[in-house]
Design a protein around this motif. Structure first.
Motif, PDB file in Angstrom:
ATOM      1  N   TRP A   1       0.824  -1.206   0.000  1.00 44.97           N
ATOM      2  CA  TRP A   1       0.000   0.000   0.000  1.00 44.97           C
ATOM      3  C   TRP A   1       0.859   1.257   0.000  1.00 44.97           C
ATOM      4  O   TRP A   1       0.394   2.340  -0.318  1.00 44.97           O
ATOM      5  N   ALA A   2       2.144   1.122   0.332  1.00 43.60           N
ATOM      6  CA  ALA A   2       3.059   2.261   0.338  1.00 43.60           C
ATOM      7  C   ALA A   2       3.860   2.371  -0.955  1.00 43.60           C
ATOM      8  O   ALA A   2       4.680   3.271  -1.103  1.00 43.60           O
ATOM      9  N   GLY A   3       3.663   1.427  -1.886  1.00 47.15           N
ATOM     10  CA  GLY A   3       4.341   1.498  -3.166  1.00 47.15           C
ATOM     11  C   GLY A   3       5.637   0.737  -3.247  1.00 47.15           C
ATOM     12  O   GLY A   3       6.312   0.773  -4.283  1.00 47.15           O
ATOM     13  N   ALA A   4       6.029   0.037  -2.169  1.00 49.50           N
ATOM     14  CA  ALA A   4       7.274  -0.735  -2.176  1.00 49.50           C
ATOM     15  C   ALA A   4       7.024  -2.088  -2.836  1.00 49.50           C
ATOM     16  O   ALA A   4       6.025  -2.746  -2.570  1.00 49.50           O
ATOM     17  N   MET A   5       7.949  -2.509  -3.686  1.00 51.68           N
ATOM     18  CA  MET A   5       7.681  -3.599  -4.607  1.00 51.68           C
ATOM     19  C   MET A   5       8.467  -4.865  -4.282  1.00 51.68           C
ATOM     20  O   MET A   5       9.618  -4.820  -3.858  1.00 51.68           O
ATOM     21  N   GLY A   6       7.818  -5.988  -4.527  1.00 53.61           N
ATOM     22  CA  GLY A   6       8.489  -7.266  -4.548  1.00 53.61           C
ATOM     23  C   GLY A   6       8.974  -7.748  -3.192  1.00 53.61           C
ATOM     24  O   GLY A   6       8.663  -7.198  -2.137  1.00 53.61           O
ATOM     25  N   GLN A   7       9.771  -8.805  -3.228  1.00 48.66           N
ATOM     26  CA  GLN A   7      10.258  -9.432  -2.007  1.00 48.66           C
ATOM     27  C   GLN A   7      11.208  -8.529  -1.208  1.00 48.66           C
ATOM     28  O   GLN A   7      11.165  -8.538   0.026  1.00 48.66           O
ATOM     29  N   PRO A   8      12.055  -7.720  -1.840  1.00 47.74           N
ATOM     30  CA  PRO A   8      12.897  -6.813  -1.057  1.00 47.74           C
ATOM     31  C   PRO A   8      12.179  -5.541  -0.616  1.00 47.74           C
ATOM     32  O   PRO A   8      12.730  -4.753   0.132  1.00 47.74           O
ATOM     33  N   GLN A   9      10.963  -5.310  -1.135  1.00 46.06           N
ATOM     34  CA  GLN A   9      10.199  -4.103  -0.850  1.00 46.06           C
ATOM     35  C   GLN A   9      10.973  -2.848  -1.253  1.00 46.06           C
ATOM     36  O   GLN A   9      11.219  -1.932  -0.441  1.00 46.06           O
ATOM     37  N   PHE A  10      11.341  -2.789  -2.514  1.00 43.57           N
ATOM     38  CA  PHE A  10      12.034  -1.648  -3.099  1.00 43.57           C
ATOM     39  C   PHE A  10      11.014  -0.659  -3.657  1.00 43.57           C
ATOM     40  O   PHE A  10      10.077  -1.055  -4.361  1.00 43.57           O
ATOM     41  N   LEU A  11      11.218   0.610  -3.387  1.00 45.98           N
ATOM     42  CA  LEU A  11      10.545   1.623  -4.175  1.00 45.98           C
ATOM     43  C   LEU A  11      11.135   1.590  -5.583  1.00 45.98           C
ATOM     44  O   LEU A  11      12.264   1.119  -5.784  1.00 45.98           O
ATOM     45  N   PRO A  12      10.414   2.088  -6.590  1.00 46.71           N
ATOM     46  CA  PRO A  12      10.919   2.002  -7.963  1.00 46.71           C
ATOM     47  C   PRO A  12      12.316   2.599  -8.155  1.00 46.71           C
ATOM     48  O   PRO A  12      13.131   2.043  -8.899  1.00 46.71           O
ATOM     49  N   SER A  13      12.622   3.717  -7.495  1.00 45.00           N
ATOM     50  CA  SER A  13      13.948   4.313  -7.660  1.00 45.00           C
ATOM     51  C   SER A  13      15.032   3.386  -7.122  1.00 45.00           C
ATOM     52  O   SER A  13      16.129   3.297  -7.695  1.00 45.00           O
ATOM     53  N   SER A  14      14.752   2.684  -6.019  1.00 44.03           N
ATOM     54  CA  SER A  14      15.718   1.729  -5.478  1.00 44.03           C
ATOM     55  C   SER A  14      15.860   0.524  -6.395  1.00 44.03           C
ATOM     56  O   SER A  14      16.952  -0.039  -6.533  1.00 44.03           O
ATOM     57  N   TYR A  15      14.773   0.116  -7.028  1.00 45.09           N
ATOM     58  CA  TYR A  15      14.845  -0.961  -8.013  1.00 45.09           C
ATOM     59  C   TYR A  15      15.811  -0.574  -9.133  1.00 45.09           C
ATOM     60  O   TYR A  15      16.696  -1.354  -9.507  1.00 45.09           O
ATOM     61  N   LEU A  16      15.654   0.630  -9.665  1.00 43.91           N
ATOM     62  CA  LEU A  16      16.530   1.059 -10.756  1.00 43.91           C
ATOM     63  C   LEU A  16      17.990   1.097 -10.322  1.00 43.91           C
ATOM     64  O   LEU A  16      18.889   0.780 -11.106  1.00 43.91           O
ATOM     65  N   ASP A  17      18.234   1.483  -9.081  1.00 48.21           N
ATOM     66  CA  ASP A  17      19.609   1.650  -8.602  1.00 48.21           C
ATOM     67  C   ASP A  17      20.244   0.344  -8.132  1.00 48.21           C
ATOM     68  O   ASP A  17      21.466   0.196  -8.218  1.00 48.21           O
ATOM     69  N   HIS A  18      19.441  -0.609  -7.626  1.00 45.83           N
ATOM     70  CA  HIS A  18      20.032  -1.723  -6.896  1.00 45.83           C
ATOM     71  C   HIS A  18      19.576  -3.119  -7.323  1.00 45.83           C
ATOM     72  O   HIS A  18      20.253  -4.092  -6.995  1.00 45.83           O
ATOM     73  N   ALA A  19      18.460  -3.247  -7.992  1.00 45.50           N
ATOM     74  CA  ALA A  19      17.978  -4.584  -8.359  1.00 45.50           C
ATOM     75  C   ALA A  19      18.886  -5.206  -9.410  1.00 45.50           C
ATOM     76  O   ALA A  19      19.347  -4.517 -10.330  1.00 45.50           O
ATOM     77  N   VAL A  20      19.151  -6.503  -9.270  1.00 42.17           N
ATOM     78  CA  VAL A  20      20.089  -7.186 -10.175  1.00 42.17           C
ATOM     79  C   VAL A  20      19.502  -8.513 -10.654  1.00 42.17           C
ATOM     80  O   VAL A  20      18.660  -9.127  -9.992  1.00 42.17           O
ATOM     81  N   ASP A  21      19.966  -8.934 -11.808  1.00 41.07           N
ATOM     82  CA  ASP A  21      19.643 -10.256 -12.350  1.00 41.07           C
ATOM     83  C   ASP A  21      20.741 -11.204 -11.899  1.00 41.07           C
ATOM     84  O   ASP A  21      21.826 -11.235 -12.470  1.00 41.07           O
ATOM     85  N   PHE A  22      20.465 -11.994 -10.859  1.00 41.55           N
ATOM     86  CA  PHE A  22      21.495 -12.886 -10.326  1.00 41.55           C
ATOM     87  C   PHE A  22      21.299 -14.327 -10.770  1.00 41.55           C
ATOM     88  O   PHE A  22      22.220 -15.120 -10.693  1.00 41.55           O
ATOM     89  N   ASP A  23      20.105 -14.657 -11.249  1.00 44.04           N
ATOM     90  CA  ASP A  23      19.899 -16.034 -11.700  1.00 44.04           C
ATOM     91  C   ASP A  23      20.268 -16.218 -13.169  1.00 44.04           C
ATOM     92  O   ASP A  23      20.212 -17.324 -13.705  1.00 44.04           O
TER      93      ASP A  23
END
Length: 416
Positions: free
Chosen positions: A196-218
């Motif tokens: 409900w706060a806009g944080a996404m996925g299992q790490p609960q990243f806001l979109p800007s954090s996704y762009l900065d830190h999310a990685v393809d590790f598999d």
């Protein structure tokens, strides 16, 4: 989730039912019309400058309506929501934050998952330098190890808050980041699920954090923090590494501050070698010595409840965890949970005392009183952070009182 200042705002207000509109224009239907106009006239030019195509933009908002059930909304033409003082765990005894039942349950699940994903976690730790237990602790705290339901459309939540929340500028940045994610093609809009706060996925990243830190590790060619355990865990590790995690150091240790040593030593800006703290008589509560490599490195005193609860010597990594969520209690929760999973640890030895309830407005009044006397409390925001706690201790010492370094109702009557 990555929310820092964002969570401070959320905690400051509670949802109030919208009053009867004061004019014909101030109806939900009228606001929805304004919202569609705002998308085209206001948000689209910024999205275009950010590299988002019109096709992606239109597709993202096709059929999207405002989410009127979210907190902290300020619809145009409606009465502003009334601020109401809160009394969450952070503003009473912090002990309420540390549910032993919950910590035991998370630790048991976490240990099992650490064994199940041992190879993956070893590779992530080698890559980013962050201990597996810390990564799994964050995973467990944020999304129940990926098991929590994340039902909301992140696009709808964030664009609603960008259009009519109490902090629209914050969410405007985030909706533009969400559109960039869609432009990259990482995930279609319907799959962009968040809280409900806009944080996404299992790490609960806001979109800007996704762009900065999310990685393809598999290695499947896409970043998926919703369904991929490898991508989710590695993204947490990458976030903490980029935030300054010091490889090879712990997060901190429960400690004992002896009589005669003030609790007002607290704060990351008052760091000194841990060996210097031991020379002052500060020891680990376990009685074991600090590891030698830690003794030579900087440490900081932390007293989240002043003298009314556990005391700690923490390392710079404690403040890295706070980059994930700017709360002393959150970082202590993660550290304690990680220790339980890695070493079989349990609850903190020193118990949290009940200091009574204090509303955020009460703490703000106390902070304002200290500010008028020249103390740096970090702002009269009602949040009793380390600057407020040590200022209380310094005021008490100056006025012939035993430093307690924690706000109480009795202290509010004393500090004028």
């Amino acid at each position: 989730m990555i929310r820092a200042l964002f969570l401070t705002v959320i905690l400051a207000f509670s949802v109030t039912a919208f009053a009867v509109p004061t004019s014909h224009a101030a109806t939900k239907a009228g606001v929805e019309t304004q919202f569609r106009q705002w998308l085209e006239a206001d948000l689209w030019p910024d999205a275009k400058r950010a590299g988002v195509s019109k096709q992606v933009f239109d597709s993202a908002f096709a059929g999207v309506t405002l989410d009127w059930d979210l907190p902290d909304l300020a619809p145009p033409g409606f009465p502003k929501p009334k601020a109401r003082a809160q009394s969450q765990a952070e503003f009473r005894s912090p002990g309420a934050y540390f549910s032993e039942k919950r910590l035991q349950g998370l630790a048991a699940s976490g240990r099992s998952l650490m064994n199940q994903h041992a190879g993956l976690l070893r590779r992530i730790e080698e890559r980013y330098g962050v201990p597996a237990a810390i990564i799994v602790a964050v995973w467990g705290r944020e999304s129940g190890f990926g098991r929590a339901k994340i039902p909301h459309s992140a696009v709808r939540v964030i664009v609603t808050k960008a259009f009519m929340s109490t902090r629209p500028e914050l969410f405007r940045r985030e909706i533009l980041a969400a559109l960039q994610i869609l432009q990259r093609g990482d995930v279609p809009a319907p799959a962009l699920k968040g809280s409900w706060a806009g944080a996404m996925g299992q790490p609960q990243f806001l979109p800007s954090s996704y762009l900065d830190h999310a990685v393809d590790f598999d290695g499947d060619g896409k970043i998926d923090i919703w369904n991929s355990t490898a991508d989710s865990l590695a993204s947490i590790g990458n976030y903490l590494a980029k935030s300054g995690w010091v490889r090879g150091r712990d997060w901190g240790f429960e400690a004992v501050i002896p009589e005669g040593v003030t609790c007002a030593l607290e704060g990351p800006d008052r760091a000194r070698p841990i060996a210097a703290l031991t020379e002052m008589g500060i020891i680990r509560i376990s009685g074991r010595p600090f590891p030698e490599h830690e003794r030579r490195a900087p440490g900081m005193v932390l007293v989240p409840a002043g003298i009314y609860g556990p005391e700690f010597v923490v390392t710079p990594n404690f403040y890295v965890i706070k980059e994930y969520n700017n709360s002393d209690l959150y970082a202590l929760f993660i550290g304690n949970l990680a220790d339980r999973m890695a070493y079989g640890g349990g609850a903190f030895v020193t118990r949290w005392q009940d200091t009574g309830a204090m509303l955020r407005s009460d703490i703000a009044r106390l902070q304002s009183s200290l500010e008028r006397q020249g103390y740096d409390v970090g702002g009269a925001d009602g949040l009793p952070g380390y600057k407020t706690r040590r200022s209380i201790g310094e005021w008490q010492s100056k006025n012939g009182q035993k430093p307690t370094c924690f706000p109480t109702a009795a202290l509010l009557k004393t500090i004028r």
